[in-house]
Write a protein that holds these residues in place. Sequence first.
Motif, PDB file in Angstrom:
ATOM      1  N   ARG A 206       6.304  11.427   7.667  1.00  0.00           N
ATOM      2  CA  ARG A 206       5.056  11.254   8.259  1.00  0.00           C
ATOM      3  C   ARG A 206       3.960  10.689   7.162  1.00  0.00           C
ATOM      4  NH1 ARG A 206       1.087  16.178   9.705  1.00  0.00           N
ATOM      5  NH2 ARG A 206      -0.776  14.876   9.824  1.00  0.00           N
ATOM      6  N   ALA A 207       4.265  11.373   6.031  1.00  0.00           N
ATOM      7  CA  ALA A 207       3.519  11.033   4.901  1.00  0.00           C
ATOM      8  C   ALA A 207       3.717   9.557   4.374  1.00  0.00           C
ATOM      9  CB  ALA A 207       3.763  12.099   3.783  1.00  0.00           C
ATOM     10  N   ALA A 208       4.952   9.157   4.509  1.00  0.00           N
ATOM     11  CA  ALA A 208       5.470   7.801   4.058  1.00  0.00           C
ATOM     12  C   ALA A 208       4.624   6.741   5.075  1.00  0.00           C
ATOM     13  CB  ALA A 208       7.122   7.507   3.949  1.00  0.00           C
ATOM     14  N   GLN A 209       4.592   7.034   6.200  1.00  0.00           N
ATOM     15  CA  GLN A 209       4.219   6.051   7.071  1.00  0.00           C
ATOM     16  C   GLN A 209       2.585   6.112   6.855  1.00  0.00           C
ATOM     17  OE1 GLN A 209       5.984   3.977   9.544  1.00  0.00           O
ATOM     18  NE2 GLN A 209       3.893   3.051   9.079  1.00  0.00           N
ATOM     19  N   ALA A 210       2.001   7.229   6.747  1.00  0.00           N
ATOM     20  CA  ALA A 210       0.657   7.263   6.509  1.00  0.00           C
ATOM     21  C   ALA A 210       0.176   6.513   5.265  1.00  0.00           C
ATOM     22  CB  ALA A 210       0.175   8.568   6.438  1.00  0.00           C
ATOM     23  N   LEU A 211       1.054   6.793   4.179  1.00  0.00           N
ATOM     24  CA  LEU A 211       0.745   5.787   2.946  1.00  0.00           C
ATOM     25  C   LEU A 211       1.080   4.397   3.057  1.00  0.00           C
ATOM     26  CD1 LEU A 211       0.212   5.640  -0.042  1.00  0.00           C
ATOM     27  CD2 LEU A 211       2.583   6.386  -0.449  1.00  0.00           C
ATOM     28  N   ALA A 212       2.006   3.937   3.885  1.00  0.00           N
ATOM     29  CA  ALA A 212       2.021   2.366   4.114  1.00  0.00           C
ATOM     30  C   ALA A 212       1.002   1.960   4.965  1.00  0.00           C
ATOM     31  CB  ALA A 212       3.457   2.326   4.628  1.00  0.00           C
ATOM     32  N   ASP A 213       0.758   2.856   5.700  1.00  0.00           N
ATOM     33  CA  ASP A 213      -0.535   2.435   6.628  1.00  0.00           C
ATOM     34  C   ASP A 213      -1.731   2.279   6.026  1.00  0.00           C
ATOM     35  OD1 ASP A 213       1.215   2.313   8.938  1.00  0.00           O
ATOM     36  OD2 ASP A 213       0.494   4.033   9.573  1.00  0.00           O
ATOM     37  N   CYS A 214      -1.903   2.728   4.759  1.00  0.00           N
ATOM     38  CA  CYS A 214      -3.206   2.579   3.917  1.00  0.00           C
ATOM     39  C   CYS A 214      -3.305   1.208   3.279  1.00  0.00           C
ATOM     40  CB  CYS A 214      -3.330   3.751   2.850  1.00  0.00           C
ATOM     41  SG  CYS A 214      -3.751   5.234   3.703  1.00  0.00           S
ATOM     42  N   VAL A 219      -2.784  -7.251   1.608  1.00  0.00           N
ATOM     43  CA  VAL A 219      -2.448  -6.675   0.328  1.00  0.00           C
ATOM     44  C   VAL A 219      -0.625  -6.510   0.413  1.00  0.00           C
ATOM     45  CG1 VAL A 219      -2.532  -4.760  -1.065  1.00  0.00           C
ATOM     46  CG2 VAL A 219      -4.542  -5.800  -0.210  1.00  0.00           C
ATOM     47  N   ALA A 220      -0.503  -6.153   1.575  1.00  0.00           N
ATOM     48  CA  ALA A 220       1.223  -5.813   1.641  1.00  0.00           C
ATOM     49  C   ALA A 220       2.044  -7.163   1.394  1.00  0.00           C
ATOM     50  CB  ALA A 220       1.555  -5.072   2.881  1.00  0.00           C
ATOM     51  N   ALA A 221       1.233  -8.281   1.751  1.00  0.00           N
ATOM     52  CA  ALA A 221       1.892  -9.324   1.827  1.00  0.00           C
ATOM     53  C   ALA A 221       2.064  -9.845   0.356  1.00  0.00           C
ATOM     54  CB  ALA A 221       1.285 -10.374   2.662  1.00  0.00           C
ATOM     55  N   GLY A 224       4.613  -7.617  -1.433  1.00  0.00           N
ATOM     56  CA  GLY A 224       5.844  -8.116  -1.128  1.00  0.00           C
ATOM     57  C   GLY A 224       6.634  -9.528  -2.033  1.00  0.00           C
ATOM     58  N   ALA A 225       5.288 -10.231  -1.993  1.00  0.00           N
ATOM     59  CA  ALA A 225       5.725 -11.517  -2.646  1.00  0.00           C
ATOM     60  C   ALA A 225       6.028 -11.270  -4.099  1.00  0.00           C
ATOM     61  CB  ALA A 225       4.533 -12.419  -2.571  1.00  0.00           C
ATOM     62  N   ALA A 226       5.287 -10.119  -4.385  1.00  0.00           N
ATOM     63  CA  ALA A 226       5.412  -9.916  -6.183  1.00  0.00           C
ATOM     64  C   ALA A 226       6.782  -9.529  -6.480  1.00  0.00           C
ATOM     65  CB  ALA A 226       4.628  -8.996  -6.370  1.00  0.00           C
ATOM     66  N   GLY A 227       7.600  -8.895  -5.567  1.00  0.00           N
ATOM     67  CA  GLY A 227       8.872  -8.821  -5.653  1.00  0.00           C
ATOM     68  C   GLY A 227       9.206  -7.706  -6.623  1.00  0.00           C
ATOM     69  N   THR A 277       7.224  -3.296   2.005  1.00  0.00           N
ATOM     70  CA  THR A 277       7.973  -4.212   1.850  1.00  0.00           C
ATOM     71  C   THR A 277       8.594  -4.960   2.953  1.00  0.00           C
ATOM     72  OG1 THR A 277       8.552  -3.517  -0.558  1.00  0.00           O
ATOM     73  CG2 THR A 277       9.963  -5.355   0.473  1.00  0.00           C
ATOM     74  N   GLU A 278       9.060  -4.261   3.863  1.00  0.00           N
ATOM     75  CA  GLU A 278       9.582  -4.737   4.997  1.00  0.00           C
ATOM     76  C   GLU A 278       8.540  -5.486   6.016  1.00  0.00           C
ATOM     77  OE1 GLU A 278      11.450  -1.869   7.533  1.00  0.00           O
ATOM     78  OE2 GLU A 278      13.311  -1.808   6.500  1.00  0.00           O
ATOM     79  N   ARG A 279       7.174  -4.756   5.773  1.00  0.00           N
ATOM     80  CA  ARG A 279       6.191  -5.556   6.544  1.00  0.00           C
ATOM     81  C   ARG A 279       5.690  -6.629   6.198  1.00  0.00           C
ATOM     82  NH1 ARG A 279       0.465  -3.179   6.181  1.00  0.00           N
ATOM     83  NH2 ARG A 279       1.474  -1.479   5.518  1.00  0.00           N
ATOM     84  N   ALA A 280       5.941  -6.831   4.823  1.00  0.00           N
ATOM     85  CA  ALA A 280       5.592  -8.163   4.134  1.00  0.00           C
ATOM     86  C   ALA A 280       6.706  -9.032   4.460  1.00  0.00           C
ATOM     87  CB  ALA A 280       5.396  -7.819   2.617  1.00  0.00           C
TER      88      ALA A 280
END
Length: 281
Positions: A206-214, A219-221, A224-227, A277-280
């Motif tokens: 739950r904490a991980a998902q909430a953090l990713a959603d922030c 920005v996520a893209a 992710g591109a930064a690798g 990273t997966e979302r990116a």
Amino acid sequence: MRIGELAALVGISTRAVRHYHHLGLLPEPPRRANGYREYGLANAVALARLRRLAELGLALDEVRDVLADDSGRELAEVLAELDADLARQEEEIRSRRVRLAALRRQAEEHGGLPAEGPVSDELAAVFGEMARTSAARPGPEPAMAAKEREVLALLDSTVAEAERRRMAELLGAMAAEPGAMERMYEVYGLLDALAEAAPDDPRVARAAQALADCVPDAVAAELGAAGSGEAGGPGAPGSVAEEGGFMAEGSGFMAAYHAQFAPAQAAAVREAVRLITERAR
């Protein structure tokens, strides 16, 4: 002339005259029968020149070079080097004053400087928003928020300027999202609650998902591109660093970074980075 009269004439102390004698910069004059030095006009001329050279900022070794006939250095050459050195110092002082002015402005605008400061103007703005958000919440500030500021302040002063500016842009973009800081503080609270939990605690996901959603999609893209893999933390600041740098997973810095988290907290952070990273992709 006695040594006191010579010193008064040239405008220095008798101690300085004796020091110049000791260093060999000023030849010893003849002495009277009673042992006192007897200075003449030539001594006064030499001492006055020595004083003028020292006042220009020359080190005593450089003064010795100028005064020595066999030094092979012209006075103009020494003065040119001195002028260049003073120009560098002047530029350094000017840059420091610009930085001090910015810090004083931060203190005036934010009612003081952050405990983690001094930091850049961009990061000070983020810290100011964090302070306002924390003040509006009940209870003490989550410990994870303080850890976040410490890491951001460290990166602000150690990464290359281009990376620092890009990090500031990403943080600014994240903070600009409506309600972003409030959501981030909710995440800090969730992570704090994992301090004594096991890594397989259901609250980790739950904490991980909430953090990713922030992290906004744009920005996520870019992250992710930064690798940079798992180089990011709660705010994913490290993901703007180059792959293989000190922010790369496996580096000493990252080992120390993850060591500040409890096992469940570290698991949540790593899972959040995986989700981002997966979302990116």
